[in-house]
Write an enzyme that holds these catalytic residues in place. Sequence first.
Site, PDB file in Angstrom:
ATOM      1  N   GLU A 249      55.841  48.555  45.671  1.00  0.00           N
ATOM      2  CA  GLU A 249      54.867  49.498  45.574  1.00  0.00           C
ATOM      3  C   GLU A 249      53.710  48.946  44.871  1.00  0.00           C
ATOM      4  O   GLU A 249      53.481  48.660  43.557  1.00  0.00           O
ATOM      5  CB  GLU A 249      55.451  50.636  44.583  1.00  0.00           C
ATOM      6  CG  GLU A 249      55.440  51.776  45.092  1.00  0.00           C
ATOM      7  CD  GLU A 249      55.093  52.827  44.087  1.00  0.00           C
ATOM      8  OE1 GLU A 249      53.928  53.105  43.869  1.00  0.00           O
ATOM      9  OE2 GLU A 249      56.217  53.262  43.884  1.00  0.00           O
ATOM     10  N   CYS A 283      47.534  53.833  41.071  1.00  0.00           N
ATOM     11  CA  CYS A 283      47.177  53.404  42.237  1.00  0.00           C
ATOM     12  C   CYS A 283      46.926  54.364  43.342  1.00  0.00           C
ATOM     13  O   CYS A 283      46.391  53.721  44.471  1.00  0.00           O
ATOM     14  CB  CYS A 283      48.661  52.655  42.767  1.00  0.00           C
ATOM     15  SG  CYS A 283      49.845  53.896  42.563  1.00  0.00           S
TER      16      CYS A 283
HETATM   17  P1  NAD Z   1      48.146  42.397  37.099  1.00  0.00           P
HETATM   18  O1  NAD Z   1      48.469  41.820  38.438  1.00  0.00           O
HETATM   19  O2  NAD Z   1      48.075  40.929  36.022  1.00  0.00           O
HETATM   20  O3  NAD Z   1      49.360  42.839  36.567  1.00  0.00           O
HETATM   21  C1  NAD Z   1      50.070  43.981  37.259  1.00  0.00           C
HETATM   22  C2  NAD Z   1      51.452  44.374  36.801  1.00  0.00           C
HETATM   23  O4  NAD Z   1      52.121  43.386  37.088  1.00  0.00           O
HETATM   24  C3  NAD Z   1      51.425  44.092  35.084  1.00  0.00           C
HETATM   25  O5  NAD Z   1      52.375  45.276  34.804  1.00  0.00           O
HETATM   26  C4  NAD Z   1      51.923  43.011  34.723  1.00  0.00           C
HETATM   27  O6  NAD Z   1      52.681  42.907  33.612  1.00  0.00           O
HETATM   28  C5  NAD Z   1      52.852  42.604  36.038  1.00  0.00           C
HETATM   29  N1  NAD Z   1      52.982  41.418  36.095  1.00  0.00           N
HETATM   30  C6  NAD Z   1      52.023  40.482  36.207  1.00  0.00           C
HETATM   31  N2  NAD Z   1      52.543  39.402  36.710  1.00  0.00           N
HETATM   32  C7  NAD Z   1      53.747  39.270  36.990  1.00  0.00           C
HETATM   33  C8  NAD Z   1      54.570  38.379  36.945  1.00  0.00           C
HETATM   34  N3  NAD Z   1      54.444  37.081  37.694  1.00  0.00           N
HETATM   35  N4  NAD Z   1      55.959  38.882  37.451  1.00  0.00           N
HETATM   36  C9  NAD Z   1      56.326  40.131  37.209  1.00  0.00           C
HETATM   37  N5  NAD Z   1      55.307  41.112  36.546  1.00  0.00           N
HETATM   38  C10 NAD Z   1      53.899  40.576  36.653  1.00  0.00           C
HETATM   39  O7  NAD Z   1      47.017  43.160  37.080  1.00  0.00           O
HETATM   40  P2  NAD Z   1      46.440  44.222  35.750  1.00  0.00           P
HETATM   41  O8  NAD Z   1      45.470  43.900  35.168  1.00  0.00           O
HETATM   42  O9  NAD Z   1      47.567  44.391  34.836  1.00  0.00           O
HETATM   43  O10 NAD Z   1      46.526  45.621  36.671  1.00  0.00           O
HETATM   44  C11 NAD Z   1      45.507  45.775  37.416  1.00  0.00           C
HETATM   45  C12 NAD Z   1      46.009  45.684  38.691  1.00  0.00           C
HETATM   46  O11 NAD Z   1      47.348  46.027  38.969  1.00  0.00           O
HETATM   47  C13 NAD Z   1      45.204  46.632  39.639  1.00  0.00           C
HETATM   48  O12 NAD Z   1      44.301  45.979  40.544  1.00  0.00           O
HETATM   49  C14 NAD Z   1      46.431  47.371  40.328  1.00  0.00           C
HETATM   50  O13 NAD Z   1      46.532  47.207  41.817  1.00  0.00           O
HETATM   51  C15 NAD Z   1      47.637  46.931  39.813  1.00  0.00           C
HETATM   52  N6  NAD Z   1      48.398  47.870  39.557  1.00  0.00           N
HETATM   53  C16 NAD Z   1      49.164  48.610  40.416  1.00  0.00           C
HETATM   54  C17 NAD Z   1      50.119  49.863  39.741  1.00  0.00           C
HETATM   55  C18 NAD Z   1      50.619  50.717  40.850  1.00  0.00           C
HETATM   56  O14 NAD Z   1      51.010  51.849  40.343  1.00  0.00           O
HETATM   57  N7  NAD Z   1      50.836  50.102  42.099  1.00  0.00           N
HETATM   58  C19 NAD Z   1      50.064  50.022  38.417  1.00  0.00           C
HETATM   59  C20 NAD Z   1      49.487  48.994  37.519  1.00  0.00           C
HETATM   60  C21 NAD Z   1      48.682  48.069  38.129  1.00  0.00           C
END
Ligand code: NAD
Length: 475
Positions: A249, A283
């Site tokens: 997701e 999202c």
């Molecule tokens: P990010 O890509 O660093 O992290 C997104 C999420 O994934 C965080 O919860 C982080 O802890 C986790 N994560 C990061 N790297 C990981 C890995 N290698 N393995 C497992 N988990 C990992 O981005 P961010 O700055 O934290 O969030 C912003 C972006 O994340 C936004 O652009 C948005 O698209 C996305 N996001 C989407 C949702 C959603 O509900 N679909 C929720 C939160 C963030």
Amino acid sequence: MYEKLALYIDGVFVEAEGRKTEPVLNPASGEVLGQLPHATREDLDRALAAAQKAFQTWKKTSPLERSAILRKVAELARERAEAIGRNITLDQGKPLAESVGEVMVCAEHAEWHAEEARRIYGRVIPPRRADVRQFVLREPVGVCAAFTPWNFPFNQAIRKMVAALGAGCTLVLKGPETAPSAVIALARLFHDAGLPKGCLNLVWGVPAEISEYLIKSPIVRKVSFTGSIPVGKQLAAMAGAQMKRGTWELGGHSPVLVFDDANVDQAAITLAKLKIRNAGQVCVSPSRFYVQSKVYDRFAAKFIETLKSINVGNGLEKTTVMGPLAHARRVDVMQAFVEDAVTHGGEIVMGGARLKTAGNFFPPTVITGLPDHARLMTDEPFGPIAPLTPFADPEDAIRRANSLPYGLSSYVFTESLKTATHVSNALEAGMVNINHFGSALSETPFGGVKESGIGSEGGTETFDGYLVTKFVTHV
Ligand code: NAD
């Protein structure tokens, strides 16, 4: 009092006890709320082994027993909603009413899955010979590894927990290190509701290290991730290399199409309130606004007027409607979007610069006059920034809406049934909201198409991700 931070392994809450820790910060002030323990390799191995052992008995429990535990979780969630909500506001930042609301709505997710877990049916296929019997059974896939984000820490984690546990799977879950209280509170809810030890395990640490270790473990049979597209793709590749199932997701960049015949004022008010919900860190937040030329000025004026009435502040204050962004790095991301917009000739008609107070505050921001290739029109802002742009031809608006590789949510405002039908057929999105926001209920599907993901975490489709099919025939 802020949540006591812990791991949860094999039915036991484990505090730091010499482990590496990381500070959890209040995004409204920068204050340190607590120290979150990181799981060691031994902790991860114990969590995996516990989930594997528990699966052998949990998969055989009757749906009625599983249902009773999920119901109890719902009851306890409602009882504890105020305390859990307060902690969500402390570590995630959203206004208290939104935090408590998140917990209350999630009680429905537990209840709904408690009902549906009792209706996971197989089927009987008519045989070609009278003495043959043919059955299709649906069985839990096994031990799941789940990774949940920080924007709706309670909601995103409980959705995965109730779906996996309701289907008869066990799981090891890594929640968001920056907003961990809700996920630990959830583990306490399941613990107190009588979930057998080992069925749910909770770990924290460096996300990339934990996800790689868990996904590559032969014990794990399914991965569920909610987060950004780049991370989702990396994890899906890792899971795919071992042919593990996945529910993905990911992000989107939800287009909004407002047509000349829409109830313009109502559209502007609805969308402005939706835009600043959780400070835009949603999202399915409306994020690209295409407004038909005749009503563009009126829409923009009402939209801006509504945003100007939004009180930004600490989520614990009663008057606050929009809190801080969840992390300092998100403020930098917003600033970069604004700078890129300016270089592309955009006009900042409202907001545009971080607030000069302590905490991660960025105001509601409206930008007009952007070309379609500006970053704000192509990359999900995941914050309180809205680009407004006019369109003349509806087909052109549909083309622009579908032009990105994402397809999560979308919004259409029109009073014409013909337009509503045509546009909802044409939009490449997992969810289409017409004249209101109606997504994210426990009984409705929630998921995207294209790069926005695979699978659903809502509706009867949810269990599909946690079940495998077994065909049995005998003569
Ligand atoms: P990010 O890509 O660093 O992290 C997104 C999420 O994934 C965080 O919860 C982080 O802890 C986790 N994560 C990061 N790297 C990981 C890995 N290698 N393995 C497992 N988990 C990992 O981005 P961010 O700055 O934290 O969030 C912003 C972006 O994340 C936004 O652009 C948005 O698209 C996305 N996001 C989407 C949702 C959603 O509900 N679909 C929720 C939160 C963030």
